[in-house]
Scaffold this active site. Structure first.
Site, PDB file in Angstrom:
ATOM      1  N   HIS A   1     -89.752  79.738   4.797  1.00  0.00           N
ATOM      2  CA  HIS A   1     -91.082  79.519   5.380  1.00  0.00           C
ATOM      3  C   HIS A   1     -91.989  80.651   4.871  1.00  0.00           C
ATOM      4  CE1 HIS A   1     -94.086  79.691   8.700  1.00  0.00           C
ATOM      5  NE2 HIS A   1     -93.752  78.441   8.945  1.00  0.00           N
TER       6      HIS A   1
ATOM      7  N   ASP B   1     -83.934  84.447   9.483  1.00  0.00           N
ATOM      8  CA  ASP B   1     -85.039  83.779  10.168  1.00  0.00           C
ATOM      9  C   ASP B   1     -84.457  82.620  10.977  1.00  0.00           C
ATOM     10  OD1 ASP B   1     -87.071  82.114  10.936  1.00  0.00           O
ATOM     11  OD2 ASP B   1     -88.019  81.969   8.956  1.00  0.00           O
TER      12      ASP B   1
ATOM     13  N   GLN C   1     -85.971  78.054  13.446  1.00  0.00           N
ATOM     14  CA  GLN C   1     -85.558  76.672  13.689  1.00  0.00           C
ATOM     15  C   GLN C   1     -84.168  76.597  14.294  1.00  0.00           C
ATOM     16  OE1 GLN C   1     -87.367  74.012  13.510  1.00  0.00           O
ATOM     17  NE2 GLN C   1     -89.130  75.006  12.597  1.00  0.00           N
TER      18      GLN C   1
ATOM     19  N   LYS D   1     -90.209  77.350  19.965  1.00  0.00           N
ATOM     20  CA  LYS D   1     -89.384  76.309  19.339  1.00  0.00           C
ATOM     21  C   LYS D   1     -88.094  76.114  20.125  1.00  0.00           C
ATOM     22  CE  LYS D   1     -91.147  77.526  14.761  1.00  0.00           C
ATOM     23  NZ  LYS D   1     -92.135  76.504  14.425  1.00  0.00           N
TER      24      LYS D   1
ATOM     25  N   CYS E   1     -95.732  74.916   5.740  1.00  0.00           N
ATOM     26  CA  CYS E   1     -95.699  76.354   5.444  1.00  0.00           C
ATOM     27  C   CYS E   1     -94.502  76.694   4.565  1.00  0.00           C
ATOM     28  CB  CYS E   1     -95.683  77.200   6.717  1.00  0.00           C
ATOM     29  SG  CYS E   1     -97.158  76.986   7.694  1.00  0.00           S
TER      30      CYS E   1
HETATM   31  N1  7TS Z   1     -89.699  80.441  10.063  1.00  0.00           N
HETATM   32  C1  7TS Z   1     -89.409  79.133  10.132  1.00  0.00           C
HETATM   33  C2  7TS Z   1     -88.152  78.607   9.522  1.00  0.00           C
HETATM   34  C3  7TS Z   1     -90.284  78.286  10.798  1.00  0.00           C
HETATM   35  O1  7TS Z   1     -89.991  76.999  10.895  1.00  0.00           O
HETATM   36  C4  7TS Z   1     -91.470  78.811  11.369  1.00  0.00           C
HETATM   37  C5  7TS Z   1     -92.495  77.933  12.014  1.00  0.00           C
HETATM   38  C6  7TS Z   1     -91.694  80.181  11.278  1.00  0.00           C
HETATM   39  C7  7TS Z   1     -90.796  80.962  10.602  1.00  0.00           C
HETATM   40  C8  7TS Z   1     -92.861  80.846  11.917  1.00  0.00           C
HETATM   41  O2  7TS Z   1     -92.742  80.805  13.297  1.00  0.00           O
HETATM   42  P1  7TS Z   1     -93.941  81.279  14.229  1.00  0.00           P
HETATM   43  O3  7TS Z   1     -93.489  80.888  15.603  1.00  0.00           O
HETATM   44  O4  7TS Z   1     -94.088  82.728  14.058  1.00  0.00           O
HETATM   45  O5  7TS Z   1     -95.145  80.514  13.772  1.00  0.00           O
HETATM   46  N2  7TS Z   1     -92.487  76.599  11.549  1.00  0.00           N
HETATM   47  C9  7TS Z   1     -93.397  75.648  11.828  1.00  0.00           C
HETATM   48  C10 7TS Z   1     -93.264  74.327  11.410  1.00  0.00           C
HETATM   49  O6  7TS Z   1     -92.301  73.875  10.781  1.00  0.00           O
HETATM   50  N3  7TS Z   1     -94.343  73.629  11.797  1.00  0.00           N
HETATM   51  O7  7TS Z   1     -95.164  74.450  12.467  1.00  0.00           O
HETATM   52  C11 7TS Z   1     -94.592  75.709  12.477  1.00  0.00           C
END
Ligand code: 7TS
Length: 405
Positions: free
Chosen positions: A122, A199, A202, A225, A363
């Site tokens: 990501h 990371d 997910q 999530k 992303c």
């Molecule tokens: N890493 C992964 C694998 C992710 O899916 C996401 C967010 C992030 C990092 C960032 O997370 P945040 O909570 O700091 O924003 N992924 C997604 C998505 O798949 N659709 O919207 C956000």
């Protein structure tokens, strides 16, 4: 056992209609819905316990602090951290990675060092390392993926060397659903003396994570999530590494003594929690973890596996649909393109049928570049989804296809 009706009734939002059709929420990789117990815990805090933490001597502050620190213990237990001192609250995964890149990276990375990531990261596990490399003269290396969207292990091995100071790898890809073999990656990285950041944005809602068994240096994830609120997440790091790192931000709560000449920093975890934290969010996060524990990963994983298999079989039999991401080890994500319909049009049309999916690059632009598509449509599942909802998705896709035929 797994009672889907009971689970669904825990999530008040799922009962509603969109354009006169039952809501089919299949955008769980972007954010999951929240059960009533999480919403209730947040309301309870604001209705009865609201006060700042760690500072007041009064009853409300003591209650707020107990709830906030209680959540830290719940989260430490859930991930099997060695101690709650290893659990640092952040705004989410993104901030947690930036914290490590900035603080650990700033102190440990110099020109010529290498940071090794994968092609399926990501943006939040790419850009902070790029920024670190720009600041320090370090080099970003990218391990390749194959046509199924799996990490090419030999490619990873070939790039890993004594020059590698940090490996950043996604536990489960948001764009492909791929689950990476992080235990073996961590072992190999440690063998060359590199630290590892996983990371888990997910993965954490779908897979049991045992940080001591994995021996990972940094694990990061986001509450939103995992059925928890937005604006809250964690960095869980090994205590000895966190203790050696300089603070990320300066301010209240992260200090012990301040004079104009010099300040003395607080102990872990407070050293990395400058300012008033997202108290309600953290309390909600703790409740969300308890909710997951109540259902149990065994039941969750079995349920989600069935659902993904059901959806994948339908996708494979759907004329003109190309799946993006067909890894042998994957979970909960169905990314695809339909010939003749742009993913954004698809997303808009199925929305009219009450079906919420995501369309875009998720992303993960390098993943799109690898598969030579501008974007994909993505249905992402959670424990509360049903086969009937998968049917609704494919009926809506058929409608979209017919419109564009
Ligand atoms: N890493 C992964 C694998 C992710 O899916 C996401 C967010 C992030 C990092 C960032 O997370 P945040 O909570 O700091 O924003 N992924 C997604 C998505 O798949 N659709 O919207 C956000």
């Amino acid at each position: 056992m797994f009672d889907i009706e009971k689970i669904r009734s825990d999530f008040p939002i799922l009962g509603q209609q969109i354009y006169g059709k039952p809501l089919v929420y299949l955008d769980n990789a972007a954010t999951t819905q929240k059960p009533q117990c999480v919403i209730g815990a947040i309301s309870h805090y604001y209705e009865l316990d609201n006060a700042n933490v760690h500072r007041g001597v009064h009853a409300l502050s003591e209650r707020a602090t107990a709830a906030y620190e209680g959540a830290r213990k719940i989260i430490a237990g859930f991930f099997n951290a060695r101690s709650p001192r290893e659990v640092i609250f952040t705004r989410g995964t993104t901030e947690a990675i930036n914290l490590v890149a900035s603080s650990w990276g700033g102190a440990n990375i110099k020109a010529g060092d290498e940071i090794l990531i994968t092609h399926m990261e990501h943006h939040s596990n790419i850009v902070p390392w790029q920024m670190l490399c720009e600041r320090t003269g370090a080099v970003l290396k990218v391990a390749p993926i194959n046509a199924a969207g799996e990490l090419v292990i030999e490619g990873f091995d070939a790039l890993l060397s004594e020059r590698t100071k940090l490996v950043g790898v996604v536990h489960m890809s948001n764009a492909l659903g791929t689950i990476n073999p992080i235990a073996s990656i961590i072992g190999k990285a440690h063998a060359v003396g590199a630290k590892v950041l996983v990371d888990g944005a997910q993965a954490a809602a779908h897979l049991a994570v045992d940080l001591q068994a994995l021996d990972v240096d940094f694990y990061v994830t986001s509450a939103h999530k995992m059925y928890g609120p937005t604006g809250t997440g964690v960095l869980i790091g090994k205590e000895e590494i966190l203790a050696s790192m300089p603070p990320y931000q300066g301010g209240g709560d992260m200090i012990r003594i301040v004079t104009f000449e010099k300040s003395e920093y607080n102990d872990l975890p407070y050293k990395f929690e400058a300012g008033t934290p997202h108290i309600a969010g953290v309390i909600g996060f703790g409740k969300a973890i308890e909710y997951i524990q109540g259902v149990g990963f065994e039941a969750i994983a079995a349920r989600e596996k069935e659902l993904l298999a059901y959806a994948t079989a339908k996708a494979e039999n759907f004329e003109g649909l190309r799946l993006i991401g067909t890894a042998a080890e994957k979970a909960c994500v169905l990314s695809f393109v339909l010939n003749s319909v742009h993913p954004h049009d698809l997303g808009t049309i199925v929305d009219r049928e009450g079906v919420a999916i995501r369309a875009g690059h998720h992303c993960a632009m390098p993943v799109m570049q690898f598969f030579k598509v501008p974007a994909t449509a993505r249905a992402s599942f959670s424990m509360y989804n049903t086969e009937a909802e998968v049917d609704a998705l494919f009926a809506a896709l058929k409608k979209a296809q017919d419109i564009f035929a």
